[in-house]
Motif scaffolding. Structure first.
Motif, short mmCIF file in Angstrom:
data_model
loop_
_atom_site.label_atom_id
_atom_site.label_comp_id
_atom_site.label_asym_id
_atom_site.label_seq_id
_atom_site.Cartn_x
_atom_site.Cartn_y
_atom_site.Cartn_z
N ALA A 20 -19.04 19.98 -4.91
CA ALA A 20 -17.35 20.56 -3.95
C ALA A 20 -17.08 19.26 -3.58
CB ALA A 20 -18.73 20.83 -2.46
N ARG A 21 -17.88 17.74 -3.25
CA ARG A 21 -17.12 17.42 -3.33
C ARG A 21 -16.39 16.28 -4.09
NH1 ARG A 21 -15.77 14.41 1.46
NH2 ARG A 21 -14.69 12.04 0.53
N SER A 22 -16.86 16.43 -5.20
CA SER A 22 -16.00 15.77 -6.54
C SER A 22 -14.53 16.71 -6.80
CB SER A 22 -16.82 16.23 -7.78
OG SER A 22 -16.32 15.66 -8.53
N GLU A 23 -14.48 17.90 -6.41
CA GLU A 23 -13.29 18.58 -7.08
C GLU A 23 -12.37 17.91 -5.53
OE1 GLU A 23 -11.11 21.57 -8.42
OE2 GLU A 23 -13.86 20.58 -8.98
N TYR A 24 -13.15 18.01 -4.76
CA TYR A 24 -12.63 17.62 -3.38
C TYR A 24 -11.63 16.39 -3.86
CZ TYR A 24 -10.88 15.68 0.54
OH TYR A 24 -9.76 15.23 1.23
N GLU A 25 -12.19 15.29 -3.71
CA GLU A 25 -11.90 14.42 -5.00
C GLU A 25 -11.14 14.20 -5.41
OE1 GLU A 25 -14.00 10.57 -4.52
OE2 GLU A 25 -15.33 11.49 -2.61
N ARG A 26 -10.72 15.17 -6.38
CA ARG A 26 -10.01 14.62 -7.24
C ARG A 26 -8.36 15.19 -7.13
NH1 ARG A 26 -12.63 18.87 -11.75
NH2 ARG A 26 -10.59 18.92 -13.05
N LYS A 27 -8.60 16.30 -5.35
CA LYS A 27 -6.88 16.07 -5.27
C LYS A 27 -6.80 15.30 -4.26
CE LYS A 27 -6.29 19.46 -8.44
NZ LYS A 27 -5.56 19.48 -10.44
N ALA A 28 -7.22 14.23 -3.63
CA ALA A 28 -7.45 13.70 -2.38
C ALA A 28 -7.19 12.01 -3.10
CB ALA A 28 -8.69 13.48 -2.17
N LEU A 29 -5.18 12.26 -2.95
CA LEU A 29 -4.92 11.13 -2.66
C LEU A 29 -4.50 10.41 -2.44
CD1 LEU A 29 -2.47 10.19 -5.40
CD2 LEU A 29 -0.53 11.34 -4.39
N SER A 30 -4.73 8.99 -2.72
CA SER A 30 -4.82 7.71 -2.07
C SER A 30 -3.63 6.90 -2.72
CB SER A 30 -6.61 7.11 -2.32
OG SER A 30 -6.59 6.04 -1.22
N LEU A 31 -2.26 6.74 -1.35
CA LEU A 31 -1.81 5.32 -1.63
C LEU A 31 -2.23 3.87 -1.68
CD1 LEU A 31 1.06 4.53 -2.16
CD2 LEU A 31 1.81 5.73 -0.09
N GLU A 32 -2.09 3.33 -1.98
CA GLU A 32 -2.77 2.19 -2.06
C GLU A 32 -1.75 1.15 -2.41
OE1 GLU A 32 -6.43 1.66 -2.92
OE2 GLU A 32 -7.07 3.74 -2.94
N GLU A 33 -1.95 -0.28 -1.39
CA GLU A 33 -0.81 -1.23 -2.00
C GLU A 33 -1.53 -1.95 -2.38
OE1 GLU A 33 2.41 -2.35 1.59
OE2 GLU A 33 2.89 -0.79 1.66
N VAL A 34 -0.87 -3.16 -3.40
CA VAL A 34 -0.98 -5.09 -3.61
C VAL A 34 -0.04 -5.23 -3.50
CG1 VAL A 34 -1.14 -5.73 -5.57
CG2 VAL A 34 -2.48 -3.74 -5.72
N SER A 35 0.00 -6.55 -3.11
CA SER A 35 1.35 -7.29 -3.15
C SER A 35 0.95 -8.48 -3.43
CB SER A 35 1.46 -7.73 -1.13
OG SER A 35 1.49 -7.01 0.14
N VAL A 36 1.64 -9.58 -3.80
CA VAL A 36 2.25 -10.69 -5.02
C VAL A 36 3.39 -11.84 -4.43
CG1 VAL A 36 2.15 -11.71 -7.38
CG2 VAL A 36 0.98 -9.65 -6.35
N GLU A 37 2.64 -12.35 -4.23
CA GLU A 37 3.63 -13.58 -3.48
C GLU A 37 4.24 -14.42 -4.97
OE1 GLU A 37 3.05 -15.84 -0.18
OE2 GLU A 37 3.30 -14.18 1.22
N PRO A 280 -8.16 9.87 -6.43
CA PRO A 280 -7.03 9.48 -7.20
C PRO A 280 -6.28 8.24 -6.26
CG PRO A 280 -7.74 12.16 -7.35
CD PRO A 280 -8.34 10.77 -5.98
N GLN A 281 -5.44 7.16 -7.37
CA GLN A 281 -5.19 6.15 -6.27
C GLN A 281 -3.57 6.39 -7.27
OE1 GLN A 281 -5.86 2.00 -7.51
NE2 GLN A 281 -6.29 1.63 -5.53
N LEU A 282 -2.56 6.39 -6.56
CA LEU A 282 -0.98 5.49 -6.73
C LEU A 282 -0.87 4.28 -6.28
CD1 LEU A 282 1.95 5.66 -7.49
CD2 LEU A 282 1.86 7.54 -4.97
N LEU A 283 -1.12 3.10 -7.08
CA LEU A 283 -0.60 2.38 -6.61
C LEU A 283 0.99 2.01 -6.39
CD1 LEU A 283 -2.69 -0.24 -8.43
CD2 LEU A 283 -2.65 -0.06 -6.15
N ALA A 284 1.05 1.37 -4.95
CA ALA A 284 2.81 0.30 -4.92
C ALA A 284 2.67 -0.92 -4.97
CB ALA A 284 2.98 1.35 -2.94
N ILE A 285 3.65 -1.24 -5.90
CA ILE A 285 3.16 -2.61 -5.58
C ILE A 285 4.81 -3.54 -5.35
CG2 ILE A 285 3.19 -4.27 -8.11
CD1 ILE A 285 1.44 -2.55 -8.06
N ARG A 286 4.08 -4.33 -4.27
CA ARG A 286 5.06 -5.24 -3.87
C ARG A 286 5.12 -6.91 -3.86
NH1 ARG A 286 7.63 -1.35 -0.21
NH2 ARG A 286 5.84 -0.28 0.43
N LEU A 287 6.51 -7.00 -4.77
CA LEU A 287 6.70 -8.54 -5.14
C LEU A 287 7.36 -9.10 -3.93
CD1 LEU A 287 8.13 -8.28 -8.71
CD2 LEU A 287 5.25 -8.54 -7.58
#
Length: 292
Positions: A20-37, A280-287
Motif C-alpha cells: 500500500a505504501r509503495s502504491e502511494y509513493e509511485r504517485k507521490a511526486l517530489s519536486l527537488e532542486e539542484v543548484s550549480v554556480e 518519484p522525482q522531478l528535478l529543477a536545475i538552477r544554473l
C-alpha cells in the motif's frame, strides 16, 4: 509454543502495508532542486529534468506533473530518456507522447535517449520502424531530439546527449560492464564546449561519471536506476532494476574536481514496480551566475 497463524497473519499485514505504501509513493511526486554556480554564463538559467517516466501518470493527463513543471517556470525542459516502455517487441509511448506534446506547446524541449528508446534501434527486427515513428512524432511537435548530437542556447549553454551502447547497460559473459574512456564520448559527440560555454550532458547511465567529466561535461544529468527502488537512510538505494545492490550513484548530486552529476530517482517504474522511501522525482536545475 509459537503461534504460526499469528506469525503468518503479521507477515501478511506487513506485506499489505508495504504494498500500500509503495502504491502511494509511485504517485507521490517530489519536486527537488539542484543548484550549480558557474562563471560560464551571463544570466541565470532554469531547467527541469525528466527521466524514467515509463508511461507513469500523476493525475489525469499528467496534470500534477505539468503543474509542477509550470511552477518552476523553466527556460527549457530536458529529458534524459526512458520516458517510454519497450519490452518484447512492443513499445508503449502514448502517455509520454501526450505529455511531451503539451510541454512542447509551452517550452523548448530537448530529448535524449535511454536504453528503452535505444532498444528499438538495437533490435530493429523485433521493433520494426517503431523508433523512427516515435522520434518522427516528437519532431513534429517541435521537440529537439538529440541522438549523439548537441544544441546551443544563447551561445552560453550547450546541451549534448549521448547514446550509450548496449555494453554499457548489460554485463558481458565475464559478469562485468564495459569500462568507458573519455574518448568514447568525444567519438560520439566531438569535443566538449569550451570555457565560455556551460556544457550539459544527458547520459542515461550514471555509472561512467569519470568519463563524462573528463570529456568536459560541467553537469551530467542521468537516471536509469530509479533511485535504488527502496531507500534506507544512511545507506541509500537497496536494489536497482538491474539487481545492483547499494549502488552509490543511483540517486543524488555528485561532484568531482568542480564537475557535477545529478542523478534523478526517476518518475516511474517498470518490471520491479516498487518504491519505498523513494518518491518519484522531478528535478529543477538552477544554473547560477557566479559573481566574481
Amino acid at each position: 509454543m509459537l503461534d504460526y497463524r499469528l506469525i503468518a497473519g503479521c507477515g501478511l499485514a506487513a506485506a499489505a502495508a508495504f504494498l500500500a505504501r509503495s502504491e502511494y509513493e509511485r504517485k507521490a511526486l517530489s519536486l527537488e532542486e539542484v543548484s550549480v554556480e558557474t562563471d560560464k554564463i551571463t544570466r541565470d538559467w532554469t531547467f527541469v529534468f525528466l527521466s524514467d517516466l515509463h508511461e507513469n501518470t500523476f493525475g489525469r493527463d499528467n496534470e500534477r506533473l505539468l503543474a509542477a513543471i509550470d511552477a518552476v517556470k523553466p527556460d527549457a525542459v530536458l529529458s534524459g530518456g526512458d520516458l517510454i516502455v519497450t519490452k518484447k517487441g512492443r513499445a508503449k509511448t502514448a502517455v509520454s507522447e501526450a505529455l511531451l506534446a503539451r510541454l512542447a506547446a509551452r517550452y523548448p524541449v530537448y530529448c535524449g535517449n535511454g536504453n528503452h528508446e535505444n532498444r528499438m534501434v538495437w533490435n530493429r527486427k523485433e521493433y520494426g520502424g517503431n523508433y523512427e515513428r516515435y522520434i518522427g512524432r516528437l519532431k513534429e511537435m517541435g521537440i529537439i531530439c538529440l541522438s549523439d548530437q548537441s544544441a546551443v542556447l544563447k551561445k552560453e549553454v550547450r546541451i549534448s546527449a549521448v547514446n550509450l551502447d548496449p555494453c554499457f547497460y548489460k554485463k558481458a559473459n565475464s559478469g562485468k560492464l564495459s569500462s568507458m574512456e573519455p574518448e568514447y564520448v568525444e567519438k560520439k559527440l566531438g569535443p566538449a564546449a569550451g570555457k565560455d560555454c556551460f556544457q550539459i550532458l544527458l547520459a542515461h547511465s550514471p555509472l561512467f561519471f569519470d568519463a563524462y567529466r573528463k570529456w568536459g561535461a560541467d553537469l551530467t544529468l542521468s537516471g536509469h536506476f530509479h533511485g535504488g527502488t527502496i531507500r534506507i537512510p544512511g545507506l541509500g538505494g537497496v536494489m536497482t532494476p538491474q539487481y545492483q545492490f547499494f549502488l552509490p550513484v543511483c540517486a543524488g548530486t555528485h561532484e568531482r574536481e568542480g564537475r557535477y552529476m545529478a542523478v534523478s530517482r526517476g518518475l516511474g517504474t517498470h518490471s520491479i514496480n516498487i518504491r519505498l522511501n523513494n518518491r518519484p522525482q522531478l528535478l529543477a536545475i538552477r544554473l547560477k551566475r557566479k559573481i566574481m
